[in-house]
Write a protein that holds these residues in place. Structure first.
Motif, PDB file in Angstrom:
ATOM      1  N   GLY A 178       0.760  -1.174   0.050  1.00 28.42           N
ATOM      2  CA  GLY A 178      -0.147   0.042   0.142  1.00 28.42           C
ATOM      3  C   GLY A 178       0.917   1.267   0.056  1.00 28.42           C
ATOM      4  O   GLY A 178       0.363   2.352  -0.231  1.00 28.42           O
ATOM      5  N   LEU A 179       2.213   1.269   0.220  1.00 29.92           N
ATOM      6  CA  LEU A 179       2.919   2.326   0.451  1.00 29.92           C
ATOM      7  C   LEU A 179       3.175   3.021  -1.125  1.00 29.92           C
ATOM      8  O   LEU A 179       3.283   2.104  -1.980  1.00 29.92           O
ATOM      9  CB  LEU A 179       4.209   1.888   1.019  1.00 29.92           C
ATOM     10  N   GLY A 180       3.052   4.092  -1.433  1.00 30.20           N
ATOM     11  CA  GLY A 180       3.284   4.915  -2.502  1.00 30.20           C
ATOM     12  C   GLY A 180       4.350   6.008  -2.630  1.00 30.20           C
ATOM     13  O   GLY A 180       4.870   6.065  -1.541  1.00 30.20           O
ATOM     14  N   ASN A 181       4.419   6.521  -3.513  1.00 25.09           N
ATOM     15  CA  ASN A 181       5.631   7.558  -3.806  1.00 25.09           C
ATOM     16  C   ASN A 181       5.454   8.546  -2.842  1.00 25.09           C
ATOM     17  O   ASN A 181       6.304   9.010  -2.106  1.00 25.09           O
ATOM     18  CB  ASN A 181       5.469   8.248  -5.164  1.00 25.09           C
ATOM     19  N   ILE A 182       4.268   9.394  -2.546  1.00 22.62           N
ATOM     20  CA  ILE A 182       4.084  10.593  -1.715  1.00 22.62           C
ATOM     21  C   ILE A 182       4.426  10.086  -0.222  1.00 22.62           C
ATOM     22  O   ILE A 182       5.632  10.854   0.241  1.00 22.62           O
ATOM     23  CB  ILE A 182       2.515  10.971  -1.682  1.00 22.62           C
ATOM     24  N   TYR A 183       4.128   8.908   0.053  1.00 20.12           N
ATOM     25  CA  TYR A 183       4.171   8.795   1.820  1.00 20.12           C
ATOM     26  C   TYR A 183       5.510   8.124   2.101  1.00 20.12           C
ATOM     27  O   TYR A 183       6.096   8.174   3.159  1.00 20.12           O
ATOM     28  CB  TYR A 183       2.993   7.756   2.310  1.00 20.12           C
ATOM     29  N   VAL A 184       6.197   7.595   0.946  1.00 20.41           N
ATOM     30  CA  VAL A 184       7.413   7.262   1.349  1.00 20.41           C
ATOM     31  C   VAL A 184       8.580   8.268   1.347  1.00 20.41           C
ATOM     32  O   VAL A 184       9.335   8.278   2.350  1.00 20.41           O
ATOM     33  CB  VAL A 184       7.906   6.230  -0.323  1.00 20.41           C
ATOM     34  N   ILE A 193      16.573  10.041   6.284  1.00 12.44           N
ATOM     35  CA  ILE A 193      17.202   9.101   5.571  1.00 12.44           C
ATOM     36  C   ILE A 193      17.097   9.373   4.007  1.00 12.44           C
ATOM     37  O   ILE A 193      15.884   9.902   3.629  1.00 12.44           O
ATOM     38  CB  ILE A 193      16.664   7.737   5.667  1.00 12.44           C
ATOM     39  N   SER A 194      18.204   9.573   3.376  1.00 14.00           N
ATOM     40  CA  SER A 194      18.177   9.840   1.952  1.00 14.00           C
ATOM     41  C   SER A 194      17.561   8.741   1.279  1.00 14.00           C
ATOM     42  O   SER A 194      17.696   7.607   1.309  1.00 14.00           O
ATOM     43  CB  SER A 194      19.599  10.060   1.423  1.00 14.00           C
ATOM     44  N   PRO A 195      16.804   9.057   0.192  1.00 14.01           N
ATOM     45  CA  PRO A 195      16.074   8.131  -0.831  1.00 14.01           C
ATOM     46  C   PRO A 195      17.220   7.426  -1.609  1.00 14.01           C
ATOM     47  O   PRO A 195      16.834   6.162  -2.336  1.00 14.01           O
ATOM     48  CB  PRO A 195      15.089   8.927  -1.537  1.00 14.01           C
ATOM     49  N   LYS A 196      18.493   7.890  -1.683  1.00 19.44           N
ATOM     50  CA  LYS A 196      19.461   7.360  -2.453  1.00 19.44           C
ATOM     51  C   LYS A 196      20.235   6.289  -1.609  1.00 19.44           C
ATOM     52  O   LYS A 196      21.038   5.475  -2.548  1.00 19.44           O
ATOM     53  CB  LYS A 196      20.407   8.323  -3.011  1.00 19.44           C
ATOM     54  N   ARG A 197      20.040   6.074  -0.304  1.00 17.30           N
ATOM     55  CA  ARG A 197      20.684   5.251   0.373  1.00 17.30           C
ATOM     56  C   ARG A 197      20.439   3.765  -0.088  1.00 17.30           C
ATOM     57  O   ARG A 197      19.107   3.531  -0.193  1.00 17.30           O
ATOM     58  CB  ARG A 197      20.430   5.266   1.745  1.00 17.30           C
ATOM     59  N   THR A 264      17.714  22.999   1.277  1.00 19.52           N
ATOM     60  CA  THR A 264      16.603  23.410   0.251  1.00 19.52           C
ATOM     61  C   THR A 264      16.218  21.910  -0.016  1.00 19.52           C
ATOM     62  O   THR A 264      17.076  20.911  -0.487  1.00 19.52           O
ATOM     63  CB  THR A 264      17.134  23.958  -0.780  1.00 19.52           C
ATOM     64  N   ILE A 265      14.764  21.750  -0.483  1.00 20.16           N
ATOM     65  CA  ILE A 265      14.338  20.606  -1.172  1.00 20.16           C
ATOM     66  C   ILE A 265      14.452  20.337  -2.733  1.00 20.16           C
ATOM     67  O   ILE A 265      14.444  21.205  -3.295  1.00 20.16           O
ATOM     68  CB  ILE A 265      12.768  20.449  -1.106  1.00 20.16           C
ATOM     69  N   SER A 266      15.209  19.254  -2.849  1.00 20.68           N
ATOM     70  CA  SER A 266      15.625  18.618  -4.142  1.00 20.68           C
ATOM     71  C   SER A 266      14.608  17.788  -4.763  1.00 20.68           C
ATOM     72  O   SER A 266      13.938  17.073  -4.078  1.00 20.68           O
ATOM     73  CB  SER A 266      17.014  18.205  -4.271  1.00 20.68           C
ATOM     74  N   ARG A 267      14.754  17.398  -6.207  1.00 20.31           N
ATOM     75  CA  ARG A 267      13.870  16.392  -6.615  1.00 20.31           C
ATOM     76  C   ARG A 267      14.596  15.554  -7.511  1.00 20.31           C
ATOM     77  O   ARG A 267      15.562  16.297  -8.503  1.00 20.31           O
ATOM     78  CB  ARG A 267      12.743  16.923  -7.501  1.00 20.31           C
ATOM     79  N   ILE A 268      14.661  14.523  -7.550  1.00 23.64           N
ATOM     80  CA  ILE A 268      15.597  13.440  -8.428  1.00 23.64           C
ATOM     81  C   ILE A 268      14.583  12.386  -8.996  1.00 23.64           C
ATOM     82  O   ILE A 268      13.345  12.377  -8.416  1.00 23.64           O
ATOM     83  CB  ILE A 268      16.778  12.646  -7.812  1.00 23.64           C
ATOM     84  N   THR A 269      15.002  11.629 -10.049  1.00 22.62           N
ATOM     85  CA  THR A 269      13.997  10.657 -10.541  1.00 22.62           C
ATOM     86  C   THR A 269      14.731   9.358 -10.244  1.00 22.62           C
ATOM     87  O   THR A 269      15.880   9.294 -10.410  1.00 22.62           O
ATOM     88  CB  THR A 269      14.093  10.872 -12.226  1.00 22.62           C
ATOM     89  N   GLN A 270      13.903   8.615  -9.678  1.00 19.86           N
ATOM     90  CA  GLN A 270      14.495   7.154  -9.516  1.00 19.86           C
ATOM     91  C   GLN A 270      13.285   6.110  -9.980  1.00 19.86           C
ATOM     92  O   GLN A 270      11.950   6.196  -9.621  1.00 19.86           O
ATOM     93  CB  GLN A 270      14.403   6.939  -7.927  1.00 19.86           C
ATOM     94  N   SER A 271      13.731   5.134 -10.871  1.00 17.11           N
ATOM     95  CA  SER A 271      12.988   4.593 -11.288  1.00 17.11           C
ATOM     96  C   SER A 271      11.688   4.813 -12.004  1.00 17.11           C
ATOM     97  O   SER A 271      10.354   4.376 -11.905  1.00 17.11           O
ATOM     98  CB  SER A 271      12.469   3.192 -10.363  1.00 17.11           C
ATOM     99  N   GLY A 272      11.952   5.888 -12.816  1.00 17.76           N
ATOM    100  CA  GLY A 272      10.860   6.830 -13.332  1.00 17.76           C
ATOM    101  C   GLY A 272       9.850   7.646 -12.532  1.00 17.76           C
ATOM    102  O   GLY A 272       8.702   8.044 -13.043  1.00 17.76           O
TER     103      GLY A 272
END
Length: 283
Positions: A178-184, A193-197, A264-272
């Protein structure tokens, strides 16, 4: 696409009008959505009593007294709204039919449930209740993040040796349902925690810290009626409001809200998919 809080909000909104009530008439206005409707769906639903409504991951499941269960997925733009509710919680008059009203349930108690889906990525199916949880869409799902089977030991074991980014691991429905992009994005921010770790390189202590935070993010979102970014509406037609509480999602270029950070908040693309995070305080 609606995530767990949005689906939970819709399910809870439907319960007063559907649970325990008889479907007086079911109308199906097209042969399919994302996939074809089951044979004679309207006929099989008409006259059935809804024994219980529950949510599994991003699916709503309506258990019927006919030994079948109706599976509902809202897709990208699907809405289920209630009108004519005898409990007086919703608009009393039924609205005029809309172009994308694909499935309609007229309940014996006077309520009408309308499934509207402009993009037609939603879906419905009828499953045998006795074996519903072994259906191909449900059998592959991991534990519910708000349930007892989701705990620190489960997440630590799931992450052990995993070489994918933690963002991707948390989106894996086989690990957590049930987890999706927003709540992760929001949970990772709260845990710094960095999403890139890489998932397997995060200490067990920090992995364990994600469990209560994920629960709290979801509970906060449910309390706010979910997040309305484009199409989502609650069962009463109202918007959700959690989008006003986002710490990172959709806030590219804005200041980090963590006290003393200054990042500052950044945006990257991970798996589209877009990942939003603070590169200064999320490590």
């Amino acid at each position: 696409m609606p995530e767990l809080p949005e689906v939970e909000t819709v399910m809870r909104g439907l319960q007063p009008s559907m649970e325990g009530a008889v479907i007086k008439e079911a109308r199906v206005n097209r042969p399919d959505l994302r996939w074809p409707f089951p044979e004679r769906m309207a006929e099989r639903l008409t006259g059935a009593r809804v024994v219980a409504l529950r949510r599994r991951s991003k699916y709503i499941l309506a258990e019927l007294d006919t030994a079948e269960t109706l599976l509902i997925h809202l897709g990208m733009s699907g809405r289920m709204t209630v009108s004519g509710d005898p409990l007086g919680q919703f608009v009393h008059e039924h609205p005029q039919a809309q172009k994308h009203d694909h499935v309609i349930f007229d309940m014996a108690n006077g309520a009408r449930i309308t499934f509207n889906d402009p993009r037609r990525f939603g879906a419905m199916d009828l499953l045998e209740t006795a074996t519903a949880d072994s259906h191909k869409l449900l059998a592959v799902l991991g534990p519910e993040p708000l349930g007892n089977d989701f705990h620190e030991e489960h997440l630590i074991a799931a992450f052990r040796g995993k070489n994918t980014p933690v963002k991707s691991a948390l989106l894996d429905q086989g690990i957590i349902a049930g987890l999706g992009n927003i709540y992760v994005c929001e949970a990772l921010y709260r845990c710094a925690i960095s999403p890139k770790r890489k998932a397997g390189q995060i200490s067990e202590t920090r992995v364990a810290s994600l469990v209560p935070v994920i629960r709290k993010v979801l509970e906060d979102a449910i309390a706010a009626g979910g997040s309305s970014l484009k199409d989502f509406r609650q069962a009463n037609g109202e918007l959700g409001y959690f989008q006003h509480s986002f710490d990172v999602y959709g806030r590219e270029g804005e200041a980090c809200r963590r006290d003393g950070c200054g990042g500052t908040i950044s945006r990257i693309t991970q798996s589209g998919r877009s990942s939003f995070y603070c590169g200064k305080c999320q490590r």
